[in-house]
Design an enzyme around this catalytic site. Structure first.
Site, mmCIF file in Angstrom:
data_model
loop_
_atom_site.group_PDB
_atom_site.id
_atom_site.type_symbol
_atom_site.label_atom_id
_atom_site.label_comp_id
_atom_site.label_asym_id
_atom_site.label_seq_id
_atom_site.Cartn_x
_atom_site.Cartn_y
_atom_site.Cartn_z
ATOM 1 C CE LYS A 66 -51.932 3.360 69.266
ATOM 2 N NZ LYS A 66 -52.205 2.050 68.692
ATOM 3 C CD GLN A 111 -50.353 -1.173 68.566
ATOM 4 O OE1 GLN A 111 -50.872 -0.340 69.291
ATOM 5 N NE2 GLN A 111 -50.190 -0.975 67.269
ATOM 6 C CG ASP A 151 -57.853 0.642 68.268
ATOM 7 O OD1 ASP A 151 -57.618 1.843 68.076
ATOM 8 O OD2 ASP A 151 -56.995 -0.253 68.206
#
Ligand code: NAP
Length: 281
Positions: free
Chosen positions: A54, A98, A121
């Protein structure tokens, strides 16, 4: 094989290039480059690889990498306080915590610290609520990547019958809601569904996110249907999905491979969300 392949690798590359162009335009207009704060807690090797990827694509698109790494034994308060700092920092466009976090932490409570406008996200309750109400917001990356693939391949959604296998917060639920937003008629299947193959066979657009290798084969595919395989399983012979690709591809009209289908789209949509977050703020 009779089906046409949906190339997620090429489509993801296009999305990343479009994002890089958008970033360059933002900077040329005097704006600051978007900053993505990935937050990794602990040393889980798989999570480290995901976060590294990422960060790499974020820098390649001209964004600032504002990565934060906390030790595995960090307290809930310390992790929450870092997220609060990032939330308040105007230089941070997007925050990505994460998952999974170490077991002693309450991940839902940590996610709740991320403001909806920085939730790249799309997983906070606030953004899930906006999606459920059909209001604008940042959308979860994997299902919005599926919608982008369907659009790039001109798959008609309005009035189509879409079947989603899986009802997880990460994929199945938001997938169904995004398809409703696009005026598809949506059936959601899960582990208690009776006659799964029969339900799937009614689909013009079939999206399978069950986490069960080769769950759906030719008997679950309507001739000419578009088949999207979200599943990822690492086995002896490499990666495979939730679709029995070889048999399903004999019946489908369009189909995603694994790897090279939905997988690459997830990171590309994270970049798209980060640019959206930066331009909206
Ligand atoms: P999950 O949280 O485990 O959810 C799986 C869903 O599938 C649940 O709703 C479950 O039903 C349903 N299900 C399980 N077995 C089933 C069966 N035999 N028949 C019908 N439905 C069944 O998984 P997830 O996070 O949504 O992920 C699904 C898959 O996608 C996994 O393979 C994951 O690795 C992959 N994935 C890929 C990406 C990507 O970037 N490509 C991103 C995220 C996930 P119940 O609700 O009844 O338990």
């Amino acid at each position: 094989m009779t089906a046409q392949l949906i190339d997620g690798t090429a489509t993801a590359r296009q999305v990343r290039q479009d994002v890089a162009k958008g970033v360059a335009e933002l900077v040329a207009a005097g704006g600051a480059p978007p900053g993505l704060a990935t937050v990794l807690i602990g040393d889980d090797p798989a999570s480290e690889v995901y976060v590294r990827n990422k960060r790499r694509v974020c820098v390649a698109a001209g964004m600032r990498d504002l990565h934060q790494h906390l030790p595995a034994d960090v307290s809930q308060e310390e992790a929450a306080s870092l997220l609060d700092e990032l939330a308040a920092d105007p230089g941070v466009s997007g925050i990505l915590l994460q998952l999974p976090t170490p077991a002693h932490l309450d991940a839902s409570a940590l996610l709740a610290r991320i403001p909806a406008g920085k939730d790249v996200d799309g997983l906070t309750t606030a953004n899930a609520g906006l999606l459920a109400q059909g209001r604008p917001g940042l959308r979860p990356c994997t299902p919005s990547g599926v919608i982008t693939l369907l659009d790039r391949y001109d798959v008609p959604l309005a009035g189509a019958h879409a079947v989603v296998v899986g009802r997880s917060v990460l994929v199945g639920r938001p997938m169904a809601q995004l398809l409703i937003e696009r005026n598809a008629t949506v059936t959601v299947c899960h582990s208690r569904t009776r006659g799964l193959a029969g339900e799937c066979r009614r689909a013009d657009v079939l999206v399978v996110a069950a986490g069960v290798p080769a769950l759906i084969g030719a008997s679950g595919v309507k001739p000419g249907a578009t088949v999207i395989d979200v599943g990822i399983h690492r086995g002896e012979h490499g990666l495979r999905g939730d679709i029995d690709f070889d048999t399903a591809a004999q019946v489908a009209g369009l189909i995603t491979p694994v790897p090279g289908g939905v997988g690459p789209m997830t990171i590309a949509m994270l970049l798209a969300n980060t640019l959206t977050a930066a331009t909206t703020q």
